[in-house]
Motif scaffolding. Structure first.
Motif, PDB file in Angstrom:
ATOM      1  N   MET A   1      44.959  44.156  37.418  1.00 32.92           N
ATOM      2  CA  MET A   1      45.900  45.112  36.669  1.00 32.92           C
ATOM      3  C   MET A   1      45.803  46.383  37.001  1.00 32.92           C
ATOM      4  N   ARG A   2      47.053  47.022  37.177  1.00 29.89           N
ATOM      5  CA  ARG A   2      46.934  48.697  37.595  1.00 29.89           C
ATOM      6  C   ARG A   2      46.785  49.255  36.365  1.00 29.89           C
ATOM      7  N   ILE A 104      37.951  42.462  43.167  1.00 31.20           N
ATOM      8  CA  ILE A 104      37.465  43.685  43.348  1.00 31.20           C
ATOM      9  C   ILE A 104      37.358  44.496  41.712  1.00 31.20           C
ATOM     10  N   HIS A 105      38.360  44.008  41.031  1.00 30.41           N
ATOM     11  CA  HIS A 105      38.510  44.314  39.560  1.00 30.41           C
ATOM     12  C   HIS A 105      37.800  42.842  38.919  1.00 30.41           C
ATOM     13  N   ALA A 106      36.584  43.243  38.368  1.00 32.66           N
ATOM     14  CA  ALA A 106      35.837  42.216  38.099  1.00 32.66           C
ATOM     15  C   ALA A 106      36.544  41.221  36.852  1.00 32.66           C
ATOM     16  N   ARG A 107      37.250  41.959  35.853  1.00 32.47           N
ATOM     17  CA  ARG A 107      37.648  41.539  34.720  1.00 32.47           C
ATOM     18  C   ARG A 107      39.044  40.410  34.989  1.00 32.47           C
ATOM     19  N   GLU A 108      39.302  40.712  36.278  1.00 37.64           N
ATOM     20  CA  GLU A 108      40.504  39.715  36.679  1.00 37.64           C
ATOM     21  C   GLU A 108      40.266  38.331  37.221  1.00 37.64           C
ATOM     22  N   ILE A 109      39.795  37.780  36.266  1.00 34.04           N
ATOM     23  CA  ILE A 109      38.909  36.454  36.522  1.00 34.04           C
ATOM     24  C   ILE A 109      39.569  35.142  37.349  1.00 34.04           C
ATOM     25  N   GLN A 165      34.895  44.420  31.937  1.00 36.25           N
ATOM     26  CA  GLN A 165      34.437  45.211  33.049  1.00 36.25           C
ATOM     27  C   GLN A 165      35.469  45.312  34.135  1.00 36.25           C
ATOM     28  N   ARG A 166      36.105  46.334  34.692  1.00 32.28           N
ATOM     29  CA  ARG A 166      36.956  46.359  35.675  1.00 32.28           C
ATOM     30  C   ARG A 166      36.278  46.903  36.929  1.00 32.28           C
ATOM     31  N   LYS A 167      35.500  48.049  36.734  1.00 34.59           N
ATOM     32  CA  LYS A 167      34.942  48.751  37.784  1.00 34.59           C
ATOM     33  C   LYS A 167      33.469  48.229  38.365  1.00 34.59           C
ATOM     34  N   LEU A 249      43.966  39.968  45.622  1.00 38.31           N
ATOM     35  CA  LEU A 249      44.297  39.417  44.429  1.00 38.31           C
ATOM     36  C   LEU A 249      43.885  40.369  43.276  1.00 38.31           C
ATOM     37  N   HIS A 250      44.518  40.607  42.244  1.00 35.21           N
ATOM     38  CA  HIS A 250      44.308  41.229  41.094  1.00 35.21           C
ATOM     39  C   HIS A 250      45.080  40.572  40.017  1.00 35.21           C
ATOM     40  N   SER A 251      45.032  41.031  38.740  1.00 31.54           N
ATOM     41  CA  SER A 251      45.621  40.313  37.523  1.00 31.54           C
ATOM     42  C   SER A 251      46.089  41.500  36.686  1.00 31.54           C
ATOM     43  N   TYR A 252      47.234  41.648  36.063  1.00 33.68           N
ATOM     44  CA  TYR A 252      48.292  40.763  35.967  1.00 33.68           C
ATOM     45  C   TYR A 252      49.630  41.331  36.010  1.00 33.68           C
TER      46      TYR A 252
HETATM   47 ZN   LIG Z   1      43.289  45.049  39.500  1.00 34.03          ZN
END
Ligand SMILES: [Zn+2]
Length: 364
Positions: A1-2, A104-109, A165-167, A249-252
């Protein structure tokens, strides 16, 4: 997510204790999602079982490992029907390269699970499925399933209700009373890095300087090594002969982002980048956007802008999953991976890999 700065929610979750035990060796969490350790076991098992198809690389360290505090290697797999010179750490290989980069964004599981299934699809389909067999005969299929392993450890440490955690977990700029310390690895690249993205406790903290983080150095080092530079100055287009496609790949959000992400100014290859993005969007139902994506903020220092901007390789962000409703958000039920996301994404990944031969040319 951005976006979505959810600091208060994040800190509240930290206070929720889970009855479910967890250790650094657990391989799954939250109903089946794979931990970093689970991915590492999987990568090793796949490489051992398919030596004719897989090369497994350690491309660098996580922040904790670089500090001597445990942590992880960043792992990359190269999957192809191996012939001499394939999957080497150079840019002169004969087969065009498709790179899939996740979590790369950890919480984007969801994202790591898509990479996991892509790996399994490739190694299990060689000699069985004609389309995948052809891909392995003619492409190098690179996968970085967990780009932020320390962050995934934090997320998975509360398996019944994963942490947000995102970072990465670099707290050298100081701890944070609310939310999480760390550097946003998708703002930390050495292309158009912008110190104004936020301070150390914001979700988009870009780090103290460009490519300050070992995870960034690892991925830039790999991609710098395997892709030749086909692009001149920032406002010059890539060579029409460029090969390769990169997806992160990211969410969402159910959409696809193409360069540039740091400015509304059109990238010199914008038309071609959007055309290829639209082909993948036709499969997934995701619209393609550039610039701020219509949501009012930009992504300076992203992986995709860096790779397209420095090497000319078409690079895309997939924001997987809806904002609301069934299977939405950062933490959809694990069953959503099989029921929804993998069937949706699989054909787009196959298409991206096929397109890697001539991404600016005649699209398949
Ligand atoms: Zn992301």
């Amino acid at each position: 997510m951005r976006t979505l700065v959810v600091l208060l929610w994040s800190s509240a979750l930290l206070l929720i204790s889970s009855a479910t035990s967890w250790s650094a060796t657990s391989v799954t969490y939250y109903g089946g999602y794979h931990t970093t350790a689970g991915h590492e076991q999987h990568n090793a098992a796949v490489a051992a079982a398919h030596p004719e198809l897989v090369k497994l690389y350690d491309i660098g360290d996580s922040w904790k490992k670089a500090q001597g505090q445990g942590g992880h290697d960043i792992q990359a797999l190269c999957i192809t029907k191996l012939t001499p010179g394939d999957c080497a750490l150079n840019s002169t290989g004969k087969k065009p390269k498709f790179v899939l980069h996740a979590q790369i964004h950890a919480r984007e599981i969801v994202t790591g699970e898509i990479a996991y299934r892509w790996i399994d699809l490739l190694v299990s389909s060689y000699g069985v499925d004609p389309e995948i067999t052809a891909l392995l005969n003619t492409r190098e299929l690179w996968v970085v399933p967990i780009a932020n392993p320390d962050g995934v450890d934090v997320v998975a440490s509360n398996p019944a209700q994963p942490l947000l955690q995102r970072k990465n977990v670099d707290d050298s700029a100081g701890g944070c009373a609310f939310g999480y310390a760390g550097v946003d690895l998708n703002r930390n690249s050495s292309f158009q890095w912008n110190p104004d993205e936020g301070g150390p406790c914001t979700e988009m903290y870009p780090g103290a300087k460009p490519a300050s983080e070992p995870e960034t150095v690892a991925i830039q080092g790999l991609l710098d090594t395997i892709f030749p530079d086909t692009k001149g100055a920032v406002d010059e287009p890539a060579a029409r002969s460029t090969t390769g496609v990169f997806l992160t790949l990211h969410s969402y959000g159910d959409d696809i982002l193409a360069p540039w992400g740091y400015t509304r100014t059109a990238a010199p290859d914008r038309a071609a980048l959007v055309a290829l993005g639209n082909k993948m969007g036709a499969v997934t139902g995701y619209p393609v956007s550039t610039g701020d994506g219509g949501i009012g903020y930009f992504t300076p220092g992203s992986t995709t802008d860096w790779l397209y901007g420095t090497r000319g390789v078409p690079s895309y962000t997939f924001e997987i999953g809806p904002r609301a409703g069934w299977c939405s958000g950062f933490q959809p039920a694990y069953s959503c991976v099989s029921s929804t996301f993998w069937p949706l994404l699989k054909p787009a990944l196959v298409y991206a890999a096929q397109a890697a031969a001539a991404p600016y040319g005649r699209l398949p």
